[in-house]
Design a protein around this motif. Structure first.
Motif, PDB file in Angstrom:
ATOM      1  N   ARG A   2     -12.185   6.454 -19.708  1.00 10.64           N
ATOM      2  CA  ARG A   2     -12.957   7.787 -19.016  1.00 10.64           C
ATOM      3  C   ARG A   2     -13.334   7.412 -17.693  1.00 10.64           C
ATOM      4  O   ARG A   2     -12.977   8.442 -16.546  1.00 10.64           O
ATOM      5  N   GLU A   3     -13.904   6.343 -17.449  1.00  7.19           N
ATOM      6  CA  GLU A   3     -14.019   6.047 -16.018  1.00  7.19           C
ATOM      7  C   GLU A   3     -12.985   5.913 -14.970  1.00  7.19           C
ATOM      8  O   GLU A   3     -13.076   6.497 -13.931  1.00  7.19           O
ATOM      9  N   LEU A   4     -11.831   5.127 -15.515  1.00  9.56           N
ATOM     10  CA  LEU A   4     -10.779   5.121 -14.848  1.00  9.56           C
ATOM     11  C   LEU A   4     -10.214   6.189 -14.480  1.00  9.56           C
ATOM     12  O   LEU A   4      -9.594   6.442 -13.341  1.00  9.56           O
ATOM     13  N   LEU A   5     -10.151   7.213 -15.355  1.00  9.07           N
ATOM     14  CA  LEU A   5      -9.367   8.536 -15.141  1.00  9.07           C
ATOM     15  C   LEU A   5     -10.375   9.633 -14.770  1.00  9.07           C
ATOM     16  O   LEU A   5      -9.733  10.807 -14.667  1.00  9.07           O
ATOM     17  N   ALA A   6     -11.337   9.428 -14.533  1.00 10.99           N
ATOM     18  CA  ALA A   6     -12.469  10.544 -14.196  1.00 10.99           C
ATOM     19  C   ALA A   6     -12.005  11.496 -12.943  1.00 10.99           C
ATOM     20  O   ALA A   6     -12.072  12.537 -13.048  1.00 10.99           O
ATOM     21  N   PRO A   7     -11.454  10.800 -11.837  1.00  9.37           N
ATOM     22  CA  PRO A   7     -10.958  11.598 -10.784  1.00  9.37           C
ATOM     23  C   PRO A   7      -9.811  12.757 -11.210  1.00  9.37           C
ATOM     24  O   PRO A   7      -9.707  13.925 -10.676  1.00  9.37           O
ATOM     25  N   LEU A   8      -9.088  12.247 -12.069  1.00  9.55           N
ATOM     26  CA  LEU A   8      -7.952  12.945 -12.758  1.00  9.55           C
ATOM     27  C   LEU A   8      -8.578  14.529 -13.587  1.00  9.55           C
ATOM     28  O   LEU A   8      -8.119  15.203 -13.762  1.00  9.55           O
ATOM     29  N   LEU A   9      -9.569  13.741 -14.340  1.00  8.95           N
ATOM     30  CA  LEU A   9     -10.142  14.790 -15.274  1.00  8.95           C
ATOM     31  C   LEU A   9     -10.833  15.979 -14.342  1.00  8.95           C
ATOM     32  O   LEU A   9     -10.924  17.169 -14.684  1.00  8.95           O
ATOM     33  N   LYS A  10     -11.662  15.531 -13.330  1.00 11.06           N
ATOM     34  CA  LYS A  10     -12.014  16.409 -12.538  1.00 11.06           C
ATOM     35  C   LYS A  10     -11.267  17.370 -11.598  1.00 11.06           C
ATOM     36  O   LYS A  10     -11.593  18.719 -11.369  1.00 11.06           O
ATOM     37  N   ALA A  11      -9.915  16.998 -11.465  1.00  9.31           N
ATOM     38  CA  ALA A  11      -8.981  17.841 -10.728  1.00  9.31           C
ATOM     39  C   ALA A  11      -8.221  18.782 -11.592  1.00  9.31           C
ATOM     40  O   ALA A  11      -7.540  19.796 -10.943  1.00  9.31           O
ATOM     41  N   GLY A  12      -8.243  18.620 -12.793  1.00  4.59           N
ATOM     42  CA  GLY A  12      -7.611  19.448 -13.708  1.00  4.59           C
ATOM     43  C   GLY A  12      -6.843  18.872 -14.630  1.00  4.59           C
ATOM     44  O   GLY A  12      -6.238  17.911 -14.690  1.00  4.59           O
ATOM     45  N   PRO A  13      -6.457  19.714 -15.897  1.00  3.85           N
ATOM     46  CA  PRO A  13      -5.489  19.168 -16.814  1.00  3.85           C
ATOM     47  C   PRO A  13      -4.229  18.630 -16.488  1.00  3.85           C
ATOM     48  O   PRO A  13      -3.765  17.828 -17.141  1.00  3.85           O
ATOM     49  N   GLU A  14      -3.575  19.507 -15.640  1.00  4.93           N
ATOM     50  CA  GLU A  14      -2.204  19.173 -15.395  1.00  4.93           C
ATOM     51  C   GLU A  14      -1.857  17.665 -14.841  1.00  4.93           C
ATOM     52  O   GLU A  14      -0.734  17.250 -15.106  1.00  4.93           O
ATOM     53  N   LEU A  15      -2.770  17.302 -14.131  1.00  9.25           N
ATOM     54  CA  LEU A  15      -2.582  15.717 -13.569  1.00  9.25           C
ATOM     55  C   LEU A  15      -2.456  14.849 -15.019  1.00  9.25           C
ATOM     56  O   LEU A  15      -1.713  13.789 -14.884  1.00  9.25           O
TER      57      LEU A  15
END
Length: 517
Positions: A439-452
């Motif tokens: 979750r920490e590694l992919l946190a920037p993607l989670l903030k940017a939206g589900p499509e990433l």
């Protein structure tokens, strides 16, 4: 007396074969055809004297005049005299064959015809034009009987395929014949020199569609279709009656083909059942039967299993699967199953990893192509040797196809070669230690939206193929490329590094499994 018919009905009649015309048909009507023999000088003399060469009276009012001999080449005063005499005799249209047969009327003929208000038609064959025009002028009953007899004669002749039969019916009717489904989508057609007629601009008439149901007792029966330009009601009625006769032959052919496909399917299913029941231990008689079907039993085999995600006619749709595989240059043995199809690809010697990956990608592309007609989930087994290897690979492919039903991000496609390692590693990703790190590694993607996150997961499942990712997500390849660049800038990880890709793939899987239901 023959009732007059519009001139455009003849000029637009495909069998008449008109190449070029001068003068507008407009509201002009014709009631007879006069074919005159002899040289141009003889024809002009007949027009002046209003008698044929045999001395019979010649009434040309509201007629089409057809000199049987070609016009002389070059500029000729006799040709201009022909137009003037024909117009004075009440001729509506003059049909002539040109000496060079290129369909181009001389400029002097065009100018004089327009001044006289006379329609001039350049025809490819005087015999063809005269016969076709007389067919229309002679009345509906004759025309209908003629077309029905032509169609019946063609249906009695041997024909090897549906396409061949449609082509022969098109020749008999003088118009291309196609087979369409109830919604109007093309099922089958055969190319020919006959093209649908183009309506003249002055008629402003819409194209007319004539249909005949192939299986009259079925509500959703396929239909024979003929598309006409502007046509008389009696011409439409004649073609409709002839098409009903043609539908009987097409129905018989389709029913026979269906019985043959079902018989062949039962044979394939029974033979595959024997192979599985005997765990690949084959007898000489079994080998002979397999050889008749074109099956390869020795060497190495990669099996695949196709499960349909919607109810379909599996026997009728099997050619769609075979064609999709053939377009990807995959030579495979395929067999119908209760919920889809199964098959295998054979190799004389063990292929390397690159070849296995190439075949797997080709199967994925074939699945996408098949999706145009039926949605599927696709499983691929590992490479196995000898007849018993076919059975083992089929079992793996069947398991993979069941798993693929829950793998939307992979396009409902699973290859066992890549499944075992992922399953083992995914056990580890379920630990309390890994999930917070993911979750920490992919946190920037989670903030940017589900499509990433979805794009990255699919991209990694597709072995970093932009094309396959775009196809699965139903977006443009450039969209995937832009998202991947954005992902790399957000998480600052080199996707060219195999270890980085594996870590990201596991992290994505962990977060997807961790989503609340």
């Amino acid at each position: 007396m023959i009732p007059p018919i519009p001139l455009w009905a003849i000029t637009n009649h495909v069998p008449a074969g008109v190449m070029e015309s001068v003068g507008e048909a407009g509201e002009k009507t014709v009631s007879s055809l006069a074919a005159l023999t002899g040289s141009l000088a003889d024809v002009n003399r007949q027009l002046r004297e209003r008698h044929t060469l045999d001395g019979d009276p010649l009434n040309l009012q509201d007629s089409i005049l057809l000199p049987l001999e070609p016009l002389p080449s070059g500029v000729s005063w006799d040709v201009e005299a022909l137009l003037a005499l024909a117009s004075a005799a009440g001729v509506v249209a003059l049909a002539v064959k040109l000496p060079n047969d290129d369909g181009a009327l001389p400029p002097n003929v065009k100018r004089l015809a327009e001044r006289l208000g006379l329609a001039v038609l350049a025809v490819h064959s005087t015999w063809q034009f005269g016969t076709a025009a007389q067919d229309l002028l002679s009345g509906a009953a004759h025309r209908q009987g003629l077309l029905i007899s032509r169609v019946a004669a063609e249906c009695r002749n041997p024909y090897g395929s549906l396409g061949h039969l449609l082509q022969r019916l098109g020749v008999a009717l003088g118009h291309p014949v196609t087979l369409v489904d109830p919604s109007g989508q093309l099922i089958s057609a055969e190319s020919s020199d006959l093209e649908p007629a183009t309506p003249p601009n002055d008629t402003k008439a819409a194209m007319t569609e004539v249909l005949a149901s192939v299986h009259r007792e079925q509500e959703n029966s396929p239909r024979l279709r003929v598309v006409l330009g502007p046509a008389l009601d009696r011409e439409q009625a004649a073609i409709r009656a002839a098409l009903e006769v043609a539908a009987i032959a097409v129905s018989e052919l389709l029913s026979r083909q269906r019985l043959e496909r079902e018989r062949d399917a039962r044979h394939r299913i029974a033979l595959l059942g024997q192979l599985i029941d005997h765990a690949g231990d084959v007898s000489p008689s079994f080998r002979a039967k397999a050889l008749e079907l074109g099956w390869t039993l020795d060497g190495y085999h990669m099996a695949f299993r196709v499960i349909t995600r919607e109810p379909v006619d599996l026997v009728a749709r099997k050619p769609d699967l075979d064609h999709a595989l053939q377009r990807e240059k995959i030579q495979a043995a395929t067999v119908e199953q209760s919920d889809g199809w199964t098959g295998w690809i054979s190799f004389p010697s063990k292929p390397g990893p690159a070849e296995v990956s190439r075949v797997s990608s080709a199967l994925r592309r074939a699945q996408r192509e098949l999706a145009a007609s039926v949605s599927t989930q696709f499983g691929v087994g590992r490479m196995q040797a000898q007849p018993e290897g076919i059975v083992r690979s089929l079992e793996e492919a069947n398991d993979a196809a069941r798993i693929a039903g829950a793998r939307e991000n992979s396009g409902y496609f699973v290859h066992v070669d890549r499944l075992d390692m992922a399953q083992l590693l995914l056990i580890w990703t379920r630990t309390d230690t890994f999930r917070p790190a993911a979750r920490e590694l992919l946190a920037p993607l989670l903030k940017a939206g589900p499509e990433l996150l979805q794009t990255l997961t699919t991209f990694l499942d597709c072995e970093s193929s932009l094309t396959e990712t775009a196809a699965i997500l139903n977006v443009h390849r450039n969209t995937v490329s832009d998202r991947i660049r954005r992902i790399q800038s957000l998480i600052a990880i080199n996707l060219e590094d195999p270890e980085a890709r594996l870590a990201l793939q596991l992290a994505c899987r962990s977060l997807l499994m961790d989503k609340p239901e």
